[in-house]
Design a protein around this motif. Structure first.
Motif, PDB file in Angstrom:
ATOM      1  N   LYS A  39      -9.390   0.747   1.790  1.00 27.58           N
ATOM      2  CA  LYS A  39      -8.300   0.530   1.606  1.00 27.58           C
ATOM      3  C   LYS A  39      -7.073   0.590   1.031  1.00 27.58           C
ATOM      4  O   LYS A  39      -7.064  -0.008  -0.031  1.00 27.58           O
ATOM      5  N   ASN A  41      -3.740  -0.155  -0.925  1.00 24.91           N
ATOM      6  CA  ASN A  41      -2.112  -1.024  -0.376  1.00 24.91           C
ATOM      7  C   ASN A  41      -0.844  -0.700  -2.154  1.00 24.91           C
ATOM      8  O   ASN A  41      -1.550  -1.269  -2.858  1.00 24.91           O
ATOM      9  N   GLU A  43       1.427  -1.299  -4.629  1.00 21.77           N
ATOM     10  CA  GLU A  43       1.895  -2.288  -4.842  1.00 21.77           C
ATOM     11  C   GLU A  43       3.930  -2.047  -5.287  1.00 21.77           C
ATOM     12  O   GLU A  43       3.561  -1.215  -6.003  1.00 21.77           O
ATOM     13  N   GLU A  47       5.895  -0.600  -2.735  1.00 23.00           N
ATOM     14  CA  GLU A  47       5.602  -1.604  -1.600  1.00 23.00           C
ATOM     15  C   GLU A  47       6.703  -1.161  -0.573  1.00 23.00           C
ATOM     16  O   GLU A  47       7.930  -1.333  -0.778  1.00 23.00           O
ATOM     17  N   SER A  51       3.018   4.642   2.450  1.00 23.39           N
ATOM     18  CA  SER A  51       2.339   4.055   3.038  1.00 23.39           C
ATOM     19  C   SER A  51       0.120   4.171   2.827  1.00 23.39           C
ATOM     20  O   SER A  51       0.428   4.307   1.453  1.00 23.39           O
ATOM     21  N   ASN A  52      -0.298   3.326   3.256  1.00 28.85           N
ATOM     22  CA  ASN A  52      -1.010   2.532   3.121  1.00 28.85           C
ATOM     23  C   ASN A  52      -2.107   3.862   3.315  1.00 28.85           C
ATOM     24  O   ASN A  52      -1.747   4.272   4.524  1.00 28.85           O
ATOM     25  N   ASN A  54      -6.791   4.580   3.474  1.00 28.14           N
ATOM     26  CA  ASN A  54      -7.730   4.645   3.492  1.00 28.14           C
ATOM     27  C   ASN A  54      -9.017   6.382   3.503  1.00 28.14           C
ATOM     28  O   ASN A  54      -8.388   7.249   3.545  1.00 28.14           O
ATOM     29  N   HIS A  80      -0.079   9.855   0.311  1.00 27.21           N
ATOM     30  CA  HIS A  80       0.438   8.897   0.732  1.00 27.21           C
ATOM     31  C   HIS A  80       1.503   9.720   0.643  1.00 27.21           C
ATOM     32  O   HIS A  80       2.193  10.515   0.400  1.00 27.21           O
ATOM     33  N   PRO A 182      -1.421  -0.030  -7.664  1.00 27.40           N
ATOM     34  CA  PRO A 182      -2.072   0.298  -5.670  1.00 27.40           C
ATOM     35  C   PRO A 182      -3.520  -0.613  -6.001  1.00 27.40           C
ATOM     36  O   PRO A 182      -4.142  -1.128  -7.190  1.00 27.40           O
TER      37      PRO A 182
END
Length: 193
Positions: A39, A41, A43, A47, A51-52, A54, A80, A182
């Protein structure tokens, strides 16, 4: 007679267990192939704006020493979506990594093989929405992970990494820089041979 058979069985079982433990150690010359799901994420500045996502990740490593490996890794293209200043759009990023990994228990008989790595990340951006252009970029990267040995050639893997990624971009002709930074958390399997 029964005690001798029991003692012999205990010695054989203990020897087999000790031999299987020795076979579980990472050693110089081993090849490590990892694959799993992660995943991503974003930052930093990104942030809450990005979008996050997978996706699949993998790497190929070579133990140059009992405690030291070099690894080349990559992930699939992570798409994203974002909103910024009344502009909604999307882009894809694909990471490539060259890492040096340290295994503190490498060469030792241990079912648990933690590792830490540092290296360089190259991120390729593509499929940007109209009006958006993002430059491919290099960035430093760090990671922590652990392999839990199931057999002498198969382990379960868990990891987390951080990339200090600053990307130059142009949005509707206005140039700027974004800290995407990320954090990637994932798990999968490791094959060693």
């Amino acid at each position: 007679m029964t005690k001798i058979k029991l003692l012999s069985a205990a010695i054989i079982a203990g020897s087999t267990f000790a031999a299987s433990q020795a076979a579980l150690a990472y050693e110089a010359g081993d090849v490590l192939v990892r694959g799993g799901i992660a995943k991503v994420n974003p930052e930093g500045d990104a942030e809450g704006m990005l979008s996050n996502e997978n996706g699949f990740v993998g790497s190929l490593g070579f133990m140059v020493h009992d405690k030291l490996a070099i690894s080349l890794g990559a992930g699939e293209e992570f798409e994203h979506e974002f909103d910024q200043d009344a502009y909604s759009g999307k882009f894809e990023q694909q990471p490539f990594d060259l890492m040096v990994q340290y295994y503190p228990l490498g060469g030792l008989d241990s079912r648990i093989q933690p590792y830490a790595g540092v290296g360089a990340n190259y991120t390729r951006f593509s499929s940007e929405s109209d009006g958006l252009s993002i430059d491919n970029t290099w960035a430093p990267k760090g990671e922590l992970g652990v392999d839990l040995m199931v057999t002498e050639n198969l382990a379960l893997n868990g990891f987390a990494s951080y990339t200090n990624l600053d990307a130059d971009y142009s949005l509707n002709g206005v140039s700027n820089e974004a800290d995407i930074d990320p954090i990637i958390v994932g798990g999968g399997v490791t094959f060693s041979f």
